[in-house]
Design a protein around this motif. Sequence first.
Motif, PDB file in Angstrom:
ATOM      1  N   ARG A 259       0.837  -1.205   0.000  1.00  0.00           N
ATOM      2  CA  ARG A 259       0.000   0.000   0.000  1.00  0.00           C
ATOM      3  C   ARG A 259       0.872   1.255   0.000  1.00  0.00           C
ATOM      4  N   LEU A 263       2.348   5.410  -2.559  1.00  0.00           N
ATOM      5  CA  LEU A 263       2.586   6.830  -2.275  1.00  0.00           C
ATOM      6  C   LEU A 263       3.738   7.390  -3.090  1.00  0.00           C
ATOM      7  N   ALA A 320      -3.724   2.927  -0.892  1.00  0.00           N
ATOM      8  CA  ALA A 320      -3.134   3.878   0.058  1.00  0.00           C
ATOM      9  C   ALA A 320      -4.102   5.010   0.378  1.00  0.00           C
ATOM     10  N   THR A 321      -4.788   5.526  -0.653  1.00  0.00           N
ATOM     11  CA  THR A 321      -5.690   6.654  -0.408  1.00  0.00           C
ATOM     12  C   THR A 321      -6.953   6.246   0.328  1.00  0.00           C
ATOM     13  N   SER A 322      -7.305   4.952   0.256  1.00  0.00           N
ATOM     14  CA  SER A 322      -8.503   4.492   0.962  1.00  0.00           C
ATOM     15  C   SER A 322      -8.177   3.810   2.283  1.00  0.00           C
ATOM     16  N   ASP A 323      -6.925   3.832   2.668  1.00  0.00           N
ATOM     17  CA  ASP A 323      -6.505   3.182   3.911  1.00  0.00           C
ATOM     18  C   ASP A 323      -7.177   3.871   5.099  1.00  0.00           C
ATOM     19  N   GLN A 326      -5.195   6.706   7.845  1.00  0.00           N
ATOM     20  CA  GLN A 326      -4.564   7.749   7.046  1.00  0.00           C
ATOM     21  C   GLN A 326      -3.429   8.456   7.784  1.00  0.00           C
ATOM     22  N   VAL A 329      -0.428   6.554   7.030  1.00  0.00           N
ATOM     23  CA  VAL A 329      -0.055   6.744   5.623  1.00  0.00           C
ATOM     24  C   VAL A 329       0.636   8.094   5.439  1.00  0.00           C
ATOM     25  N   ASP A 330       0.059   9.140   6.036  1.00  0.00           N
ATOM     26  CA  ASP A 330       0.666  10.470   5.935  1.00  0.00           C
ATOM     27  C   ASP A 330       2.056  10.481   6.566  1.00  0.00           C
ATOM     28  N   ARG A 398       1.668  18.242  -1.499  1.00  0.00           N
ATOM     29  CA  ARG A 398       1.199  17.887  -0.157  1.00  0.00           C
ATOM     30  C   ARG A 398       1.194  19.086   0.784  1.00  0.00           C
TER      31      ARG A 398
END
Length: 696
Positions: A259, A263, A320-323, A326, A329-330, A398
């Motif tokens: 995942r 990014l 990754a965006t739907s994890d 978040q 992930v960030d 970002r």
Amino acid sequence: MRAAVFVNRAAELAALDQHAAESGPGIAVIAGGPGSGKTAIALQWAHDNRSRYADGQLFVNLRGYDRGPRPSTDAVLEMFLRALHVPAGQIPADTDAKAALYRSLLADRHMLVVLDNAADADQVRPLLPGTHGCATVVTSRSRLAGLTAREGAARLDLTVLPEDEAIALLRAAAGPKRIDAGPGPAGELALLCGHLPLALRIAGDHLATHPFTTVADLVDELTEEGHRLEGLDGAEESVRSVFSWSYQALPEPWAQAFRLLGLHIGHEIDTDAAAALFGTRLAETRRTLDGLAGLHLLEQAGRNRFGMHDLLRAYAAELATSDPGQAAVDAAADRLLSWFAHTATNAAAHLPSRRLALLAAPPPHVVPRTFDDQESALGWCERERANLASAVRTAANRGQNRLCHQLAMQLGGFYNLRKYWNDWTTTFSVAISSAERDGDTSALAWLLTNLGIAYRDLRQFEESAAVIERALPLFATAEDSVGELSALNNLGSTLLEAGDAEAARARFQAAADGYEQLVLHQPQGRSLSNLGTALTALDRANEAIAAIEHGLALLRQAGDAHGTGFTLHNLGEAHLAAENAGAAEEVLREALAIRIDTGNPWGEARTRLALGKALLAQGRANEAAGELNVADELFHEHGTPIDTARVALASAQAATTLGDLAMARKTLFRATWLLGPTDQVLAGRLEAALNELGTA
């Protein structure tokens, strides 16, 4: 070039063979959907036909359907020219000039150009060789009808594999015993894989590594899999279900790593960067990457480097965006950007023309790479060049404006050494916008000044002067006196290159006076050295000698070997202008020794050119020719067309003195061709010298 695993496609390869036999060198388009094996066929055919194109092959992934940025035409042409062994300094700045040089180099060669993953015909046309000796193979998801209509390209429409070839690929990946043993609906498995090679390899590899899973078991699991991604239908939907099944079968640490790889918008990642992204130790990171590669979810791109198929990259990015976590992930994205910024800073510490940023401490689990010398630092920058540019853009997107402009600033020395002008100008433009949003006036001014150096290299003198002049009041607002003086010095260099020696003299003098007030002797010495060059150009050689000797004393006192070398060179040029050839030779020989000791080949070439002129002035044409020949060889590797033209003028003079008029003409003609329209003054001098030889 060769496809790693290739099965069947005999009819398609035969069609390419027939096209080459009937049409000779030309254009072939391989069109097909994602994952259909377009690249594999192109690489396999290129491998099989190495002998047909004896002068070699050029390959580029145009990334027409990647979510990251596509390489520009300018960047691809530059890459091709470097692959054709054109030195960095000899590559024109203008895109049209690059294209002309590219086509002229291919004119007498038999080469194959593979343009992979093209978006449309417009992306392809500037990269076509334009010669009957070279062939081009283009792959694309589009049919590229424009190339067929206008350029007469032959098109091979690639469909998914027929069932027998799909099953053959499963046999190759899993082993024939696994596919043929017992009741196993291999055809049904191939259908669930959409008959696409990528999905078939993943499924076959899973069977190979799970000896107790039968083909029927795998079919049941895929049939029951309910996950579907929106926006895809038909074969692609089935393939995504294969990805989903394969992903969900991963142990959680590997699933999380997969995942997080979504990014990274760069095209490859090495183990050090991945360790920062995952937040794991290096040994564990290697095991994870090797495991994902073993399941065909990653591709081995080199030692400790991994890439990802574009379908898989898109799938990982969606995960990754739907994890739901978040925040984690960030944090991973922040770790990766921090790793690039800190490692780039460590590399910049070994490069000239640097301004090291005061970065915040790296997050936990981020261990930046360190370097022992300039060679290792430059090697890393070269390997990560595309990723570094992507990291700058990602930081801006970002909203990490400070990190964006800090990272870009670390790349200035690398870009200045290797002359990647397209990367330099685009990356710094992004960083300038980030510095404006960040409100960091001093950083904005430094970025503008550095961008001005790039424009000066490109001989866009008006643009160079404009951005540096914009920087000057910003430095004053930020109360950054050192930056303001640096900008004045760089503005002087731009004005001098543009031919306004008096304006340059005023800037150099102001910079030298300012550094003296701040008691900064080293930059004062460099500004005085530059002042001497302006005075030399103004035919004020005796004043130039005095200024340069003052600067030389300061630089020797500061222990600045590099600055001492170029200042001795400037002193030699001033003595030449004053017609003191003997004194010029003495200081130029000292400068030459320092240039060699400090590993400065471009500086060495410039000093050998000046030394050759000093020897010519003393009537020692044979010795001069020797120095000029070495200078020409060095400029061919490290210089620009303007450098080559300047040495050609002196070499022609030496050849004329020695009575070799044919060599003199040959040298001048070569310089005229290399110089092109980039410097009208030098072009005029070359033409005058040729006319003079014509009457001799």
